[in-house]
Design a protein around this motif. Structure first.
Motif: not given
Lengths: 145, 116
Positions: B6-18, B71-85
């Protein structure tokens, strides 16, 4: 509309980001100033609404002054305490002091200004002075001479 | 920044990763977002975040546009415990904590050395 982004003077622990961001901005815009925070001025039925995106900024770290048509917002973005033993892998969120000066199309009554901070969004309501608000003007009956 | 159909702007939010040896933590800026405005999902090693913030009264007459859609997609290249998110939202900051899957205690592994 005047807008400035001012970094803290000392390099401190954030000198590195300052260089990084400034390099990026220079590449993109050929200048070293970043406009932060984004501030939007809206006209409403009763006056103006200024909306400023300040995620993570505490209320006590913000100061707002209104002088006629000039609205000045100053604040501090504190660096976040990292989790214990953490390695920081990306650092995109800016830290440091900031100052924004916004000039409204007309003067407002500073006494009537209301500001609130909700979910990282500062919303400032600035009513137009009573005298400047729309009112119905009676049309004088035509007087035949 | 992108645009929707629809022509609406979508922003990529700033993020810090630890990252610590036991968990990964993300802090994502979503100014104006309330809990119900945020959608978060984890699929394989990709964390997807999307938020749409309520519209404001009046018409813009100056300044910049304050983001309404993120809207943003983060790739997290670690083995994660999905249940504990866990995710929490405060003052326009979304904090996501993802526990890392730990190797079995003391699981020293012999690395075979190949001839060559």
């Amino acid at each position: 509309m005047v807008s400035t982004w001012r970094w803290t003077g000392s390099a401190g622990p954030f000198g590195e980001i300052q260089v990084l961001v400034n390099d990026l901005v220079e590449q993109l815009f050929g200048e070293t100033e970043v406009v932060w925070p984004a501030a939007e001025v809206r006209r409403t039925e009763t006056g103006y609404l200024i909306v400023v995106a300040v995620p993570g900024v505490a209320r006590e770290d913000l100061s707002l002054t209104v002088d006629g048509a000039t609205v000045t917002l100053e604040g501090l973005r504190r660096p976040q305490e990292p989790p214990a033993g953490a390695e920081q892998l990306t650092r995109e969120r800016l830290v440091g002091t900031f100052r924004r000066v916004l000039v409204l199309p007309e003067a407002v009554d500073g006494e009537q200004v209301r500001a609130r901070l909700v979910d990282g969004l500062l919303q400032v309501e600035l009513p137009r002075p009573e005298s400047a608000q729309a009112r119905e003007i009676p049309i004088d009956p035509e007087v035949s001479s | 920044m992108m645009e929707t159909e629809t022509g609406e702007r979508v922003w990529r939010p700033a993020a810090d990763l630890y990252a610590t040896p036991t968990r990964v933590e993300l802090v994502i800026e979503l100014p104006g977002a309330a809990r119900d405005d945020v959608r978060l999902s984890l699929e394989d090693d990709e964390l997807f975040v999307e938020a749409t913030v309520a519209a404001l009264p009046g018409e813009p007459v100056g300044g910049e546009r304050v983001p309404r859609r993120f809207r943003r997609l983060f790739r997290l290249p670690w083995e994660l415990e999905r249940e504990g998110v866990r995710a929490s939202l405060r003052d326009g900051l979304l904090r996501v904590t993802l526990p890392r899957r730990l190797a079995a205690e003391g699981a020293a592994r012999d690395i075979p050395v190949e001839e060559g």
